[in-house]
Design a protein around this motif. Structure first.
Motif, PDB file in Angstrom:
ATOM      1  N   VAL A 189       0.848  -1.197   0.000  1.00 21.11           N
ATOM      2  CA  VAL A 189       0.000   0.000   0.000  1.00 21.11           C
ATOM      3  C   VAL A 189       0.882   1.245   0.000  1.00 21.11           C
ATOM      4  O   VAL A 189       0.640   2.193  -0.745  1.00 21.11           O
ATOM      5  CB  VAL A 189      -0.969   0.004   1.206  1.00 21.11           C
ATOM      6  N   TYR A 190       1.925   1.236   0.812  1.00 19.09           N
ATOM      7  CA  TYR A 190       2.861   2.361   0.867  1.00 19.09           C
ATOM      8  C   TYR A 190       3.432   2.645  -0.523  1.00 19.09           C
ATOM      9  O   TYR A 190       3.386   3.777  -1.007  1.00 19.09           O
ATOM     10  CB  TYR A 190       3.981   2.046   1.862  1.00 19.09           C
ATOM     11  N   ALA A 191       3.958   1.622  -1.159  1.00 18.58           N
ATOM     12  CA  ALA A 191       4.605   1.795  -2.461  1.00 18.58           C
ATOM     13  C   ALA A 191       3.640   2.268  -3.539  1.00 18.58           C
ATOM     14  O   ALA A 191       4.032   2.988  -4.454  1.00 18.58           O
ATOM     15  CB  ALA A 191       5.263   0.487  -2.889  1.00 18.58           C
ATOM     16  N   SER A 192       2.380   1.881  -3.417  1.00 20.40           N
ATOM     17  CA  SER A 192       1.423   2.225  -4.472  1.00 20.40           C
ATOM     18  C   SER A 192       0.656   3.522  -4.211  1.00 20.40           C
ATOM     19  O   SER A 192      -0.040   3.997  -5.104  1.00 20.40           O
ATOM     20  CB  SER A 192       0.431   1.078  -4.678  1.00 20.40           C
ATOM     21  N   THR A 193       0.785   4.093  -3.015  1.00 20.89           N
ATOM     22  CA  THR A 193      -0.037   5.273  -2.723  1.00 20.89           C
ATOM     23  C   THR A 193       0.731   6.540  -2.386  1.00 20.89           C
ATOM     24  O   THR A 193       0.230   7.628  -2.641  1.00 20.89           O
ATOM     25  CB  THR A 193      -1.010   4.998  -1.551  1.00 20.89           C
TER      26      THR A 193
ATOM     27  N   THR B  73      -2.388   6.908   4.778  1.00 15.78           N
ATOM     28  CA  THR B  73      -3.609   6.749   5.574  1.00 15.78           C
ATOM     29  C   THR B  73      -4.812   6.501   4.674  1.00 15.78           C
ATOM     30  O   THR B  73      -5.605   5.588   4.919  1.00 15.78           O
ATOM     31  CB  THR B  73      -3.846   7.992   6.456  1.00 15.78           C
ATOM     32  N   HIS B  74      -4.925   7.282   3.615  1.00 18.19           N
ATOM     33  CA  HIS B  74      -6.025   7.074   2.662  1.00 18.19           C
ATOM     34  C   HIS B  74      -5.926   5.685   2.024  1.00 18.19           C
ATOM     35  O   HIS B  74      -6.937   4.992   1.876  1.00 18.19           O
ATOM     36  CB  HIS B  74      -6.022   8.155   1.579  1.00 18.19           C
ATOM     37  N   GLY B  75      -4.711   5.284   1.652  1.00 15.70           N
ATOM     38  CA  GLY B  75      -4.513   3.978   1.034  1.00 15.70           C
ATOM     39  C   GLY B  75      -4.846   2.833   1.973  1.00 15.70           C
ATOM     40  O   GLY B  75      -5.469   1.844   1.573  1.00 15.70           O
ATOM     41  N   LEU B  76      -4.439   2.946   3.229  1.00 22.14           N
ATOM     42  CA  LEU B  76      -4.737   1.889   4.201  1.00 22.14           C
ATOM     43  C   LEU B  76      -6.231   1.790   4.475  1.00 22.14           C
ATOM     44  O   LEU B  76      -6.778   0.687   4.572  1.00 22.14           O
ATOM     45  CB  LEU B  76      -3.980   2.142   5.509  1.00 22.14           C
ATOM     46  N   LEU B  77      -6.876   2.930   4.593  1.00 24.68           N
ATOM     47  CA  LEU B  77      -8.318   2.914   4.854  1.00 24.68           C
ATOM     48  C   LEU B  77      -9.104   2.323   3.694  1.00 24.68           C
ATOM     49  O   LEU B  77     -10.173   1.748   3.898  1.00 24.68           O
ATOM     50  CB  LEU B  77      -8.813   4.327   5.164  1.00 24.68           C
ATOM     51  N   ALA B  78      -8.569   2.435   2.487  1.00 23.55           N
ATOM     52  CA  ALA B  78      -9.248   1.895   1.310  1.00 23.55           C
ATOM     53  C   ALA B  78      -8.891   0.431   1.051  1.00 23.55           C
ATOM     54  O   ALA B  78      -9.524  -0.223   0.225  1.00 23.55           O
ATOM     55  CB  ALA B  78      -8.886   2.734   0.079  1.00 23.55           C
ATOM     56  N   SER B  79      -7.906  -0.098   1.763  1.00 22.72           N
ATOM     57  CA  SER B  79      -7.433  -1.455   1.509  1.00 22.72           C
ATOM     58  C   SER B  79      -8.352  -2.510   2.120  1.00 22.72           C
ATOM     59  O   SER B  79      -8.766  -2.400   3.271  1.00 22.72           O
ATOM     60  CB  SER B  79      -6.029  -1.624   2.094  1.00 22.72           C
ATOM     61  N   GLU B  80      -8.617  -3.546   1.344  1.00 22.41           N
ATOM     62  CA  GLU B  80      -9.393  -4.678   1.855  1.00 22.41           C
ATOM     63  C   GLU B  80      -8.608  -5.450   2.907  1.00 22.41           C
ATOM     64  O   GLU B  80      -9.187  -6.128   3.749  1.00 22.41           O
ATOM     65  CB  GLU B  80      -9.780  -5.608   0.706  1.00 22.41           C
TER      66      GLU B  80
END
Length: 111
Positions: A7-11, A85-92
């Motif tokens: 998620v870090y790398a992609s967001t 934070t946005h990426g983690l919250l959107a992650s399944e």
């Protein structure tokens, strides 16, 4: 957890990681600790531990003052944390139960 790094790398807009810094930190060569340790060791929580290497010698000393923090580093970190934070919250994967062991992560340099 490796999924957090995915998620870090992609967001984040300015991803960066250093295998050398990680190895030095884990070996004890760098005489510092991480504020994240308490969550990792006692809470068994996964996460991303962010650190700056600029002026690293003042970390957690009486010389560790706000005026020593490069404003660009602060801005980049804020940009990355907000995007992460946005990426983690959107992650399944955020709903993951924690029963599955994904193994030891491997660290590598990201320019």
């Amino acid at each position: 957890q490796p999924w957090i790094m995915e998620v870090y790398a992609s967001t984040v807009p300015r991803p960066y990681a250093s295998s050398v810094a990680q190895e030095l930190f884990e070996s004890g060569t760098i005489p510092a600790d991480t504020d994240f340790r308490i969550f990792r060791d006692f809470g068994k929580l996964s996460g991303v531990d962010l650190a700056w290497s600029t002026n690293g010698y003042v970390y957690h000393t009486h010389l560790d003052t706000a005026d020593r923090v490069p404003l660009g580093a602060l801005q980049h970190t804020g940009d990355n944390v907000l995007a992460l934070t946005h990426g983690l919250l959107a992650s399944e994967k955020l709903e993951f139960s924690g029963d599955e062991d994904e193994g030891q992560p491997v660290f590598f340099d990201v320019p």
